[in-house]
Motif scaffolding. Structure first.
Motif, short mmCIF file in Angstrom:
data_model
loop_
_atom_site.label_atom_id
_atom_site.label_comp_id
_atom_site.label_asym_id
_atom_site.label_seq_id
_atom_site.Cartn_x
_atom_site.Cartn_y
_atom_site.Cartn_z
N LYS A 210 31.79 29.07 54.33
CA LYS A 210 31.90 28.59 52.95
C LYS A 210 31.66 29.78 52.02
O LYS A 210 30.57 30.34 52.00
CB LYS A 210 30.87 27.49 52.68
CG LYS A 210 30.98 26.92 51.26
CD LYS A 210 29.96 25.82 50.99
CE LYS A 210 30.38 24.49 51.58
NZ LYS A 210 29.53 23.37 51.12
N CYS B 105 30.54 43.18 56.41
CA CYS B 105 29.49 42.17 56.62
C CYS B 105 29.95 41.08 57.58
O CYS B 105 29.13 40.43 58.22
CB CYS B 105 29.03 41.57 55.30
SG CYS B 105 30.11 40.31 54.59
N TYR C 139 31.50 38.23 56.93
CA TYR C 139 31.46 36.84 56.48
C TYR C 139 32.85 36.28 56.21
O TYR C 139 33.13 35.13 56.52
CB TYR C 139 30.56 36.71 55.25
CG TYR C 139 30.18 35.27 54.97
CD1 TYR C 139 29.15 34.67 55.69
CD2 TYR C 139 30.84 34.52 54.02
CE1 TYR C 139 28.79 33.35 55.46
CE2 TYR C 139 30.49 33.19 53.78
CZ TYR C 139 29.46 32.62 54.50
OH TYR C 139 29.12 31.31 54.27
N MET D 104 30.53 37.51 49.63
CA MET D 104 31.27 36.32 50.06
C MET D 104 30.34 35.20 50.52
O MET D 104 30.65 34.04 50.38
CB MET D 104 32.24 36.68 51.20
CG MET D 104 33.34 37.65 50.79
SD MET D 104 34.16 37.19 49.25
CE MET D 104 34.88 35.64 49.73
N GLU D 105 29.22 35.58 51.08
CA GLU D 105 28.28 34.55 51.52
C GLU D 105 27.48 34.05 50.33
O GLU D 105 26.91 34.85 49.59
CB GLU D 105 27.33 35.14 52.57
CG GLU D 105 26.33 34.13 53.11
CD GLU D 105 25.25 34.79 53.97
OE1 GLU D 105 24.77 34.14 54.89
OE2 GLU D 105 24.91 35.96 53.72
N LEU D 106 27.42 32.75 50.18
CA LEU D 106 26.61 32.16 49.12
C LEU D 106 25.14 32.38 49.43
O LEU D 106 24.74 32.40 50.59
CB LEU D 106 26.91 30.66 49.02
CG LEU D 106 28.35 30.33 48.62
CD1 LEU D 106 28.67 28.87 48.91
CD2 LEU D 106 28.60 30.66 47.15
N GLY E 174 25.85 38.15 54.94
CA GLY E 174 27.24 38.18 54.48
C GLY E 174 27.42 38.91 53.17
O GLY E 174 27.93 38.38 52.20
N GLY E 175 26.98 40.17 53.16
CA GLY E 175 27.12 41.00 51.96
C GLY E 175 25.95 40.80 51.01
O GLY E 175 25.36 39.73 50.94
#
Lengths: 327, 206, 707
Positions: free
Chosen positions: B88, B149, B151, C177-179, C227-228
């Motif tokens: 997500k 990363c 993701y 990109m990762e929340l 994720g970043g």
């Protein structure tokens, strides 16, 4: 998001019946815009009628008219051989919109029903006459860089975000609508509305009506055409201004022209007066410049979008130039 | 799925709930969602309890489930099936991190209601490799360092496989355009393009 | 599965391409519940009441927490102080501030219930208008850094040739990109386990310990894959504390993932900046004065400053330099360092002004830079530990085809497009901190290295593995580097391009120690000093040996040197004459950051920095409506980060010469210099293409058209 009811049917009549008798029910096709709006709380239907299984996915040529089922995906339409050959302008417009993933799911009918991207419309805590009639227009006097320059009202200056529709309006498409009372056909140009005093209405679809198909008459505008979309990044962005241009040129004289713009009005903005002007004129830069000037009659900026008064005519000139150069 | 005939049972349920005073204390906020709820509050709450049956295949495994209609395919995969390879990133179809294949077509699973996928066959990143053997696109992403990363990577790879299968990987520029629905904030785009280009040029059916 | 195409591949590549890599939100805990935040819809004022009745009655809802009913956080009990104490105040400091958390059994139910919470406020007047506040800040001298003067202040004013201009940058958001979010699990006996998105597991551990006044060793922080971050995960945000409070209250694990629009308000941003540069030079191109005045943005409830004016003090040789840096507190979420941080902001202004001066002097901007390149650090009067910037100029210029550039703007036209070339440099401190690494050398031929460092994407594990592999002569696939776990030997947060230098030095030291132990063991057991460690361990009947080493912070020599990484970015752009659209056609980025330890991931960092730079230069701007204090483009459709089609092939060149001072590897960080300076190169190229100087980022079509 409220936990709405979900009903699926593969019968058009059943779908129409379900929506006609329930004011809180709505159709869902691809859902790429509706689900987005529901997540943001902009809309909250209590019942969704899943119409993805209705038999509305055909693309057929009948008596020189292309019939396109409302559930044809944007990708399927853009990749269709008949569309590529007969209406390459529509193909370009389709491919300029959204992303490959979204086009795979988004339908023709859903694209027409797409709502504006205005930030005030999307934020339920800010004023927006389209979302909440009477609450005011946040964009007037606010952030309006993306907003309309044609046909605006004091109630709303939002733009229709579609590219496909800009292509369709230029191609003299017609829309077939069905309801439990039967079918009716309207010109595509009459489908979307200007905001006027009722910005909550994006289009002239009546409650209970379903878009079932489009019809586009075959024309000779498949040689000199271009769809030029100016945006803030190279892809996957809404238009600042877009132009659909198609010309028929004989001995460097324009015999027929179609011109429409996106990103400038509450509806896909067809420029019929400019088309008339172009007919019989030489296909030269000077002609295109005059046409672009003419196209801007009545345009009005709201501050941050004043640049569109310059960008729009420039984009018309470039689109016409590229259309001419295509052959 | 809620059968159409079954759908008429709302009255009964509403009547039942009207007898209970469970929800009479509900106070409303000015939000649109609540305005819609102004009437028939009891029925809407009845729906809150409602789950509908759903049959679908994920990575060739058949599932028979009951889901709330508002559950998206993405949340179903991640939160209920624990297939967390699908990511997500925005939840609004604006980034591509949630890209999966539905009946072979790449879609944003965040904008797809799970219920709309009745009878469909879903492939996620977990279903791409054959056992221990990486899919050529996965191998190419490693070789070209098509991520940092990691993701956005599952979405990028699912999108990349589809991009080649669709026939939209014929040049680097075409790849760039047809991969623009997948945002990579680390900025691995040139490496992603190299990976896809190599797989495409390799000529293998993927 | 052993799958290494070559030793430079990422050590976690397989996990990342197969979806097996687990990010914080992907751990399945028994009884997991879901938190969703309620956020303020006013910009400033006071919460009068929170009506949670409807939310609490909604199906699946377990509780709604706010300042009215939160569990105790002992560290927040004292009055006053910073940072913002979530749920310990009824004050609203910014629009979108988290003010309550709804916890339910599913994500959907929590989301719905959050929409039912009704909050009433007492509003007060607020100010989010950065530009309108600049004059006031200068008058009030809201200093973000002490004023700096070398030689004569404002000397540019009397120079033979002068440039005096203002440069603007909007708020940018990190938007990895990762929340963002956390899984918090408050267990029995105040043992807390969290799965976090953090650039520093030790930092997260310490923050939680301080807020709840429990021993740090009670707190386990897991953050293996991130994720970043780009800076936004350098601190533990209030929302994370909210989730921990909820877990404490409910005695259940709580997962909180914020939404993309919340990523714009509550996890920091790159602050807007307004900068004035005054440059003076002699007619033959010698800089005689640099004045750099910068205004940055901060928050009313916490202060934030960064190194916006640093570069102007030493990048060019000028006898006279003065800088001022002011911060403007606004009623907005507090900023946090974003990749390249303030230095990238400053570099845009300085490097644009340098280009303007070169043009004013009718000099090639590269020649102008070379002419003013200092032999040593003019601000510290000491040599640079290593600096090959002139070599970098030459390599980059050759690669981009700089000789095709015309000094006269607008000289190259192709169809509707104008072509231009631009260059800009970047520089960032080559910092090094202290870190501990444990090394476990095993008789099965493998080496395990452990450190509580992070990998937000650059490839920490890959770099460390390569360092160890070379030193120990062990193939990379037999080395495991473990990170992202607060129980491992401590390391600082990943930020400021310091991880390779800091943790790498400790890896170096632990490997040296392990080798020396093996050598001792070999000697003691009458083995050859060059014996393989496996044989030595077996001969000694040892399954393994372990060493934990804390590396020193610096080479003792370091104080005599200025240590920096440098970059130079070359771009070729095309600008559409009718639409104002700018496309970056070609990019050459040259990195002068010492020895390259991990060539593949290093290249990717430079590529990623250039992509971020395209965003800064052309597309990124978070737009806030000052009437409401709310962002109007808080999503990925309207806040434009670059997409694939925005990015051309990128050539990366490394000088790859070791820095003899900074650390044993001779390697300096590069995450920041990959971005710093890039936007200036684009702006300079747009000028070269069109003759239009855009001093306000991003350079969108409207600005080009109206210039």
């Amino acid at each position: 998001m409220i936990n709405f009811q979900f009903v699926r049917t593969s019968v058009i009549k059943t779908a129409l019946g379900l929506v006609s008798k329930d004011s809180k029910a709505t159709f869902i096709a691809g859902g790429t815009n509706l689900v987005d709006l529901m997540k943001r709380g902009v809309t909250a239907p209590e019942k969704l009628i899943d119409i993805n299984h209705l038999p509305l996915k055909q693309i057929e040529l009948k008596n020189n008219v292309l019939h396109i089922g409302a559930l044809v995906s944007n990708s399927a339409l853009a990749e269709n051989q008949l569309v590529k050959e007969k209406f390459p302008l529509l193909m370009l417009a389709l491919k300029a919109g959204a992303s490959a993933q979204l086009r795979n799911v988004a339908t023709v009918g859903g694209n027409m029903m797409q709502r504006t991207r205005c930030g005030y419309f999307y934020d339920t805590t800010m004023p927006c006459n389209k979302r909440q009639p009477g609450s005011g227009c946040g964009a007037i006097g606010g952030y309006n860089r993306m907003h309309a320059i044609f046909g605006t009202s004091e109630f709303c200056i939002a733009v229709h975000p579609s590219d496909m529709c800009v292509g369709l309006v230029a191609l003299d498409a017609q829309v077939v609508l069905a309801s439990i009372k039967g079918e009716r056909k309207i010109n595509f140009i009459d489908f979307h509305r200007l905001a006027g005093t009722t910005p909550e209405k994006d289009n002239n679809l009546q409650k209970g009506e379903l878009i079932v198909r489009l019809e586009i008459p075959i024309n000779n505008l498949n040689k000199n055409f271009h769809y030029l979309k100016v945006r803030d990044r190279t892809s996957y962005a809404f238009a600042l201004v877009s132009v659909a241009a198609a010309l028929e040129i004989n001995n460097n004289t324009i015999s027929n022209a179609r011109l429409a713009m996106g990103g400038v009005a509450h509806k896909p903005w067809r420029l019929q007066l400019v088309e008339e002007f172009l007919k019989g004129k030489p296909a030269t830069t000077a002609t295109f410049e005059e046409a672009a000037k003419l196209a801007m009659n009545g345009a009005k900026g709201f501050g941050e979008n004043d640049f569109k008064l310059k960008l729009a005519p420039n984009t018309i000139i470039e689109a016409l130039t590229l259309a001419k150069a295509k052959a | 799925m809620a059968e159409i005939d079954k759908n008429q049972s709302g009255d009964t349920r509403r009547d039942f709930l009207k007898k209970s005073s469970l929800f009479t204390a509900l106070s409303l906020t000015p939000l649109t969602v609540l305005k819609a709820a102004d009437q028939k509050v009891d029925e809407r709450f009845a729906e809150l309890f409602e789950k509908i049956p759903l049959n679908l295949k994920v990575n060739n495994k058949a599932y028979t489930l009951k889901v709330e209609p508002r559950v998206t395919l993405l949340d179903l995969l991640r939160e209920q099936l624990h297939l967390t390879g699908t990511k997500k990133g925005c939840d609004h179809g604006q980034c591509g991190a949630c890209t999966v294949h539905v009946d072979g077509v790449r879609v944003n699973s965040c904008l797809s209601l799970a219920a709309m996928n009745e009878g469909k066959s879903i492939t996620t990143i977990e279903g791409l490799a054959k056992g221990d053997e990486l899919h050529p696109m996965q191998a190419a992403f490693i070789k070209h360092d098509g991520f940092q990363c990691g993701y956005c990577t599952p979405g990028q790879i699912m999108s990349a496989v589809a991009c080649v299968r669709e026939g939209h990987a014929n040049s680097k520029d075409e790849i760039r355009e047809y991969m623009s629905g997948n945002i990579c904030r680390c900025g691995a785009y040139p490496n992603i393009v190299d990976a896809i280009h190599e797989v495409k040029e390799g000529g293998k059916v993927i | 599965m052993e799958f290494f195409i070559d030793e430079n591949d990422r050590v976690d590549g397989i996990e990342k391409v197969t979806g097996k890599a687990k990010y914080f939100a992907e751990y399945q805990l028994p009884g997991l519940t879901y938190g969703v935040l309620v956020t303020s819809t006013i910009t400033k004022g006071k919460i009068i009441a929170i009506d949670t009745k409807a939310a609490k009655n909604a199906p699946g809802v377990l509780d709604v927490l706010s300042h009215l009913n939160k569990p105790s956080a002992a560290g927040y009990e004292q009055a006053g102080g910073s940072p913002m104490k979530i749920f310990y105040t009824d004050q609203v400091f910014f629009n979108g501030q988290p003010i309550a958390i709804v916890v339910a059994d599913t994500f959907e139910r929590a989301t719905y219930a959050a929409s039912l919470v009704k909050v009433s406020y007492e509003k007060t007047a607020f100010n989010t208008d950065f530009e309108a506040s600049i004059k006031d800040a200068a008058v009030k001298k809201l200093q973000g850094a002490p004023p700096y003067v070398r030689g004569i202040a404002d000397a540019y004013k009397t120079a033979e040739v002068k440039v005096e201009q203002t440069y603007k940058m909007p708020v940018e958001t990190h938007n990895p990109m990762e929340l963002h979010g956390i899984i918090a699990d408050w267990g029995v006996n105040d043992k807390v386990t969290v799965y976090a998105k953090t650039q520093g597991v030790k930092s997260t551990q310490n923050t939680i310990a301080n807020v709840f006044k429990i021993p740090a060793e009670n707190i386990q922080v897991n953050s293996q894959f991130v994720g970043g971050g780009f800076g936004m995960a350098l601190r533990t945000w209030p929302l994370e504390i909210a989730a921990i409070m909820a877990s404490k209250q409910l005695k259940k694990p709580v997962k909180l993932i914020i939404t993309r629009d919340q990523m714009f308000t509550m996890v920091g941003n790159r602050p807007a900046a307004y900068q004035k540069i005054g440059l003076g030079a002699t007619k033959d191109g010698k800089i005689t004065g640099i004045t750099h005045t910068a205004f940055g943005q901060s928050a009313t409830y916490e202060n934030f400053t960064e190194g916006v004016v640093n570069m102007s003090k030493f990048m060019y040789d000028s006898e006279n330099v003065n800088t001022n840096y002011y911060v403007i507190p606004l009623d907005m979420g507090v900023p946090i360092w974003m990749r390249g941080p303030g230095e990238a902001t400053g570099a845009f202004a300085l490097e644009s002004a340098i280009d303007e001066m070169a043009f004013a002097l009718d000099m090639d901007p590269l020649d102008f830079r070379a002419k003013n390149d200092p032999e040593q650090d003019p601000s510290q009067k000491r040599p640079f530990s290593s600096k090959y910037i002139k070599e970098a100029y030459k390599l980059g210029a050759a690669k981009i085809g700089w000789n095709n550039r015309k000094n006269k703007p607008g000289s190259i036209v192709e169809g509707s497009w104008q072509i231009g070339y631009g260059v800009s440099v970047g520089v960032f401190n080559a910092g090094r901190g202290r870190a501990s690494v444990k090394g476990i050398l095993k008789a099965d031929g493998t080496l395990v290295l452990q450190s509580a460092t992070s990998d937000i994407g650059p490839g920490t594990g890959t770099g460390m593995t390569l360092i160890a592999s070379k030193l120990m002569n062990i193939p990379v696939y037999k080395i495991v580097f473990e990170l992202g776990d607060s129980s491992l030997p401590p390391a600082p947060s990943q930020g400021g391009s310091a991880t390779l230098s800091t943790v790498g030095s400790a890896v170096n030291d632990v490997c040296v120690a392990l080798k020396s132990t093996i050598a001792e063991l070999a000697a003691n057991s009458n083995m050859d000093a060059t014996s393989n460690f496996v044989d030595v361990l077996k001969k000694n009947n040892l399954p393994m040996i372990e060493k934990t080493i804390q590396s020193s912070q610096n080479n003792p020599e370091a104080k005599n040197y200025s240590m920096y990484s440098f970059s130079i970015h070359f771009v070729q752009v095309k600008v559409h004459q009718l639409t104002g659209v700018v496309k970056v056609n070609k990019i050459v980025s040259v990195g002068d950051s010492g020895k390259i330890v991990s060539p593949k991931t290093a290249r990717s960092q430079m590529v990623g920095g250039a992509v971020g730079g395209i965003g800064m230069a052309l597309t990124e701007e978070a737009i806030l409506d000052n009437r409401y204090g709310r962002y109007v483009n808080n999503n990925f459709a309207d806040y434009h980060v670059p997409v694939n089609a925005d990015v051309p092939d990128i050539d990366v060149i490394f000088i790859d010469k070791p820095d003899p001072i900074v650390n044993p590897m001779g390697a300096k960080g590069m995450g920041e210099i990959a971005l710093i300076g890039f936007a200036g190169a684009v702006a300079n190229a747009v000028f070269n293409a069109t003759g239009k100087r855009i001093r306000s980022l991003p350079i969108t079509p409207d600005k080009v058209l109206e210039a």
